[in-house]
Design a protein around this motif. Structure first.
Motif, PDB file in Angstrom:
ATOM      1  N   VAL A   1       0.841  -1.205   0.000  1.00  0.00           N
ATOM      2  CA  VAL A   1       0.000   0.000   0.000  1.00  0.00           C
ATOM      3  C   VAL A   1       0.871   1.247   0.000  1.00  0.00           C
ATOM      4  CG1 VAL A   1      -1.499   1.402   1.493  1.00  0.00           C
ATOM      5  CG2 VAL A   1      -2.121  -0.962   0.976  1.00  0.00           C
ATOM      6  N   ARG A   2       1.876   1.264   0.854  1.00  0.00           N
ATOM      7  CA  ARG A   2       2.795   2.411   0.882  1.00  0.00           C
ATOM      8  C   ARG A   2       3.438   2.625  -0.480  1.00  0.00           C
ATOM      9  NH1 ARG A   2       8.140   0.945   3.511  1.00  0.00           N
ATOM     10  NH2 ARG A   2       8.026  -0.261   1.580  1.00  0.00           N
ATOM     11  N   ASP A   3       3.884   1.542  -1.116  1.00  0.00           N
ATOM     12  CA  ASP A   3       4.538   1.660  -2.420  1.00  0.00           C
ATOM     13  C   ASP A   3       3.591   2.260  -3.457  1.00  0.00           C
ATOM     14  OD1 ASP A   3       6.707   0.472  -1.212  1.00  0.00           O
ATOM     15  OD2 ASP A   3       6.361  -1.510  -2.081  1.00  0.00           O
ATOM     16  N   ALA A   4       2.327   1.841  -3.415  1.00  0.00           N
ATOM     17  CA  ALA A   4       1.349   2.373  -4.374  1.00  0.00           C
ATOM     18  C   ALA A   4       1.045   3.836  -4.085  1.00  0.00           C
ATOM     19  CB  ALA A   4       0.065   1.542  -4.328  1.00  0.00           C
TER      20      ALA A   4
ATOM     21  N   ILE B   1       0.962  -3.036  -8.382  1.00  0.00           N
ATOM     22  CA  ILE B   1       1.103  -3.137  -6.930  1.00  0.00           C
ATOM     23  C   ILE B   1      -0.259  -3.391  -6.295  1.00  0.00           C
ATOM     24  CG2 ILE B   1       1.717  -1.893  -4.817  1.00  0.00           C
ATOM     25  CD1 ILE B   1       3.862  -0.416  -6.484  1.00  0.00           C
ATOM     26  N   CYS B   2      -1.282  -2.717  -6.801  1.00  0.00           N
ATOM     27  CA  CYS B   2      -2.644  -2.931  -6.287  1.00  0.00           C
ATOM     28  C   CYS B   2      -3.096  -4.370  -6.517  1.00  0.00           C
ATOM     29  CB  CYS B   2      -3.616  -1.952  -6.934  1.00  0.00           C
ATOM     30  SG  CYS B   2      -3.378  -0.226  -6.433  1.00  0.00           S
ATOM     31  N   GLU B   3      -2.711  -4.941  -7.630  1.00  0.00           N
ATOM     32  CA  GLU B   3      -3.027  -6.345  -7.900  1.00  0.00           C
ATOM     33  C   GLU B   3      -2.329  -7.261  -6.887  1.00  0.00           C
ATOM     34  OE1 GLU B   3      -1.941  -7.159 -11.911  1.00  0.00           O
ATOM     35  OE2 GLU B   3      -3.473  -5.839 -12.774  1.00  0.00           O
ATOM     36  N   GLU B   4      -1.098  -6.897  -6.505  1.00  0.00           N
ATOM     37  CA  GLU B   4      -0.374  -7.674  -5.497  1.00  0.00           C
ATOM     38  C   GLU B   4      -1.109  -7.632  -4.157  1.00  0.00           C
ATOM     39  OE1 GLU B   4       3.693  -6.471  -5.156  1.00  0.00           O
ATOM     40  OE2 GLU B   4       3.996  -6.463  -7.321  1.00  0.00           O
ATOM     41  N   VAL B   5      -1.641  -6.458  -3.809  1.00  0.00           N
ATOM     42  CA  VAL B   5      -2.405  -6.333  -2.568  1.00  0.00           C
ATOM     43  C   VAL B   5      -3.629  -7.249  -2.616  1.00  0.00           C
ATOM     44  CG1 VAL B   5      -3.746  -4.786  -1.094  1.00  0.00           C
ATOM     45  CG2 VAL B   5      -1.617  -3.974  -2.129  1.00  0.00           C
ATOM     46  N   ASP B   6      -4.320  -7.278  -3.744  1.00  0.00           N
ATOM     47  CA  ASP B   6      -5.486  -8.155  -3.902  1.00  0.00           C
ATOM     48  C   ASP B   6      -5.086  -9.620  -3.699  1.00  0.00           C
ATOM     49  OD1 ASP B   6      -7.088  -5.984  -4.446  1.00  0.00           O
ATOM     50  OD2 ASP B   6      -7.021  -6.229  -6.615  1.00  0.00           O
ATOM     51  N   ARG B   7      -3.949  -9.998  -4.261  1.00  0.00           N
ATOM     52  CA  ARG B   7      -3.480 -11.385  -4.130  1.00  0.00           C
ATOM     53  C   ARG B   7      -3.159 -11.716  -2.673  1.00  0.00           C
ATOM     54  NH1 ARG B   7       1.287 -13.313  -3.341  1.00  0.00           N
ATOM     55  NH2 ARG B   7       2.353 -11.375  -3.880  1.00  0.00           N
ATOM     56  N   LEU B   8      -2.484 -10.792  -1.992  1.00  0.00           N
ATOM     57  CA  LEU B   8      -2.126 -11.009  -0.588  1.00  0.00           C
ATOM     58  C   LEU B   8      -3.372 -11.124   0.288  1.00  0.00           C
ATOM     59  CD1 LEU B   8       0.839  -8.490  -0.410  1.00  0.00           C
ATOM     60  CD2 LEU B   8       1.030 -10.977  -0.105  1.00  0.00           C
ATOM     61  N   GLU B   9      -4.390 -10.306  -0.018  1.00  0.00           N
ATOM     62  CA  GLU B   9      -5.637 -10.391   0.746  1.00  0.00           C
ATOM     63  C   GLU B   9      -6.280 -11.754   0.557  1.00  0.00           C
ATOM     64  OE1 GLU B   9      -9.665 -10.523   1.837  1.00  0.00           O
ATOM     65  OE2 GLU B   9      -8.996 -10.608  -0.259  1.00  0.00           O
ATOM     66  N   GLY B  10      -6.225 -12.268  -0.675  1.00  0.00           N
ATOM     67  CA  GLY B  10      -6.760 -13.607  -0.932  1.00  0.00           C
ATOM     68  C   GLY B  10      -6.003 -14.674  -0.151  1.00  0.00           C
ATOM     69  N   ASP B  11      -4.673 -14.522  -0.067  1.00  0.00           N
ATOM     70  CA  ASP B  11      -3.867 -15.460   0.716  1.00  0.00           C
ATOM     71  C   ASP B  11      -4.264 -15.412   2.192  1.00  0.00           C
ATOM     72  OD1 ASP B  11      -2.505 -16.136  -1.581  1.00  0.00           O
ATOM     73  OD2 ASP B  11      -0.744 -14.900  -1.139  1.00  0.00           O
ATOM     74  N   ALA B  12      -4.452 -14.187   2.698  1.00  0.00           N
ATOM     75  CA  ALA B  12      -4.834 -14.037   4.107  1.00  0.00           C
ATOM     76  C   ALA B  12      -6.207 -14.641   4.374  1.00  0.00           C
ATOM     77  CB  ALA B  12      -4.818 -12.552   4.489  1.00  0.00           C
TER      78      ALA B  12
ATOM     79  N   ASP C   1      -9.072  -2.475   0.271  1.00  0.00           N
ATOM     80  CA  ASP C   1      -9.951  -1.330   0.032  1.00  0.00           C
ATOM     81  C   ASP C   1      -9.133  -0.109  -0.395  1.00  0.00           C
ATOM     82  OD1 ASP C   1     -12.163  -2.826   0.734  1.00  0.00           O
ATOM     83  OD2 ASP C   1     -12.245  -2.066   2.799  1.00  0.00           O
ATOM     84  N   VAL C   2      -8.000   0.120   0.275  1.00  0.00           N
ATOM     85  CA  VAL C   2      -7.121   1.235  -0.118  1.00  0.00           C
ATOM     86  C   VAL C   2      -6.649   1.044  -1.554  1.00  0.00           C
ATOM     87  CG1 VAL C   2      -4.932   2.412   0.320  1.00  0.00           C
ATOM     88  CG2 VAL C   2      -6.342   1.682   2.247  1.00  0.00           C
ATOM     89  N   ALA C   3      -6.231  -0.183  -1.880  1.00  0.00           N
ATOM     90  CA  ALA C   3      -5.773  -0.470  -3.240  1.00  0.00           C
ATOM     91  C   ALA C   3      -6.881  -0.201  -4.252  1.00  0.00           C
ATOM     92  CB  ALA C   3      -5.294  -1.918  -3.337  1.00  0.00           C
ATOM     93  N   ASN C   4      -8.115  -0.563  -3.910  1.00  0.00           N
ATOM     94  CA  ASN C   4      -9.239  -0.308  -4.816  1.00  0.00           C
ATOM     95  C   ASN C   4      -9.457   1.188  -5.022  1.00  0.00           C
ATOM     96  OD1 ASN C   4      -9.724  -3.047  -5.149  1.00  0.00           O
ATOM     97  ND2 ASN C   4     -11.273  -3.138  -3.532  1.00  0.00           N
TER      98      ASN C   4
ATOM     99  N   VAL D   1      -8.606   6.137  -8.428  1.00  0.00           N
ATOM    100  CA  VAL D   1      -7.919   7.422  -8.676  1.00  0.00           C
ATOM    101  C   VAL D   1      -7.135   7.354  -9.990  1.00  0.00           C
ATOM    102  CG1 VAL D   1      -6.081   8.963  -7.870  1.00  0.00           C
ATOM    103  CG2 VAL D   1      -7.768   8.071  -6.239  1.00  0.00           C
ATOM    104  N   ILE D   2      -6.435   6.255 -10.192  1.00  0.00           N
ATOM    105  CA  ILE D   2      -5.613   6.098 -11.401  1.00  0.00           C
ATOM    106  C   ILE D   2      -6.499   6.093 -12.648  1.00  0.00           C
ATOM    107  CG2 ILE D   2      -4.096   4.528 -12.663  1.00  0.00           C
ATOM    108  CD1 ILE D   2      -2.999   3.652  -9.896  1.00  0.00           C
ATOM    109  N   LEU D   3      -7.557   5.304 -12.602  1.00  0.00           N
ATOM    110  CA  LEU D   3      -8.410   5.188 -13.790  1.00  0.00           C
ATOM    111  C   LEU D   3      -9.101   6.505 -14.136  1.00  0.00           C
ATOM    112  CD1 LEU D   3      -9.965   1.681 -13.076  1.00  0.00           C
ATOM    113  CD2 LEU D   3      -8.181   2.247 -14.738  1.00  0.00           C
ATOM    114  N   GLU D   4      -9.382   7.326 -13.125  1.00  0.00           N
ATOM    115  CA  GLU D   4     -10.063   8.588 -13.373  1.00  0.00           C
ATOM    116  C   GLU D   4      -9.117   9.739 -13.690  1.00  0.00           C
ATOM    117  OE1 GLU D   4     -13.049   9.754 -10.585  1.00  0.00           O
ATOM    118  OE2 GLU D   4     -13.727   7.695 -10.261  1.00  0.00           O
ATOM    119  N   ASN D   5      -7.848   9.597 -13.342  1.00  0.00           N
ATOM    120  CA  ASN D   5      -6.945  10.752 -13.442  1.00  0.00           C
ATOM    121  C   ASN D   5      -5.719  10.528 -14.313  1.00  0.00           C
ATOM    122  OD1 ASN D   5      -7.988  12.825 -11.242  1.00  0.00           O
ATOM    123  ND2 ASN D   5      -8.154  10.769 -10.344  1.00  0.00           N
ATOM    124  N   SER D   6      -5.475   9.315 -14.755  1.00  0.00           N
ATOM    125  CA  SER D   6      -4.262   9.089 -15.559  1.00  0.00           C
ATOM    126  C   SER D   6      -4.585   9.184 -17.059  1.00  0.00           C
ATOM    127  CB  SER D   6      -3.668   7.720 -15.228  1.00  0.00           C
ATOM    128  OG  SER D   6      -4.592   6.688 -15.506  1.00  0.00           O
TER     129      SER D   6
END
Length: 215
Positions: free
Chosen positions: A129-132, A151-162, A202-205, A210-215
């Motif tokens: 999350v910090r990196d993103a 990085i956000c995809e990595e967070v999603d994967r880690l949440e699934g692992d947890a 949730d933060v990653a989402n 933000v990225i999809l709306e502003n990049s």
């Protein structure tokens, strides 16, 4: 027109996001040390205090962001995105503190391998999350935006692992017929730690939005 000129056009929101994200990682690392040295009462108290200190520092940043938001006329990203992002980040810090406090309140005598696994996954989620968050100020660059999304995809994967660790851990508690009181305590800790990864997701989402709306 004069009203608009008198108001700040843009607060330093990205820097405050970065500060908050660092405090989240500080809290997660302190909690990791708490778990690693749980058998030493002095170290346990010290690391619990470090978690508290990091959470309070994160709270101060959240307050500053919300105050600045009310005073700022033009923001670098949508106002609602700023509000959602900082408050969801603050939920992460709160849950880490809740986990440490619950272990103390429940007078948990020993920790399981599953607590360590969930702690590791929580710390890794917080670091991602910090990196993103650190990339948000530069998402106008397509390469940076793409890296943040990965990085956000990595967070999603880690949440699934947890989530899988939680399910297996709770099942194990019931299969092994653990003392009922101990079962209640451990189940609560497992669920709190998994909730840390949920909030990180949730933060990653929010960051993805933000990225999809502003990049």
């Amino acid at each position: 027109m004069l009203f608009g000129k008198l108001l700040p056009r843009e607060g330093n929101f990205f820097e405050m996001f970065n500060q908050h994200a660092e405090h989240i990682v500080e809290a997660a690392r302190a909690f990791s040390q708490l778990v690693a040295h749980y058998g030493d009462a002095n170290l346990r108290d010290r690391h619990t205090q470090e978690v508290d200190n990091a959470e309070r520092a994160a709270d101060r940043v959240t307050h500053e962001v919300n105050q600045t938001l009310h005073k700022t006329f033009i923001t670098p990203i949508d106002r609602e995105q700023i509000h959602l992002l900082i408050n969801t980040m603050d939920d992460v810090a709160d849950l880490i503190q809740d986990s440490a406090e619950t272990m103390a309140l429940y007078d948990l005598q020993h920790l399981t391998e599953e607590v360590s696994l969930l702690t590791d996954l929580s710390l890794e989620c917080c670091e991602r999350v910090r990196d993103a968050v650190q990339l948000l100020a530069r998402i106008a660059d397509p390469a940076v935006a793409e890296r943040a999304l990965k990085i956000c995809e990595e967070v999603d994967r880690l949440e699934g692992d947890a989530d899988r660790v939680l399910r297996n851990a709770v099942g194990k508690l019931f299969r092994e017929k653990v003392d009922v009181l101990e079962l209640i305590k451990l189940k609560a800790i497992y669920e709190l730690l998994e909730s840390v990864t949920d909030r990180c997701e949730d933060v990653a989402n929010h960051i993805e939005g933000v990225i999809l709306e502003n990049s």
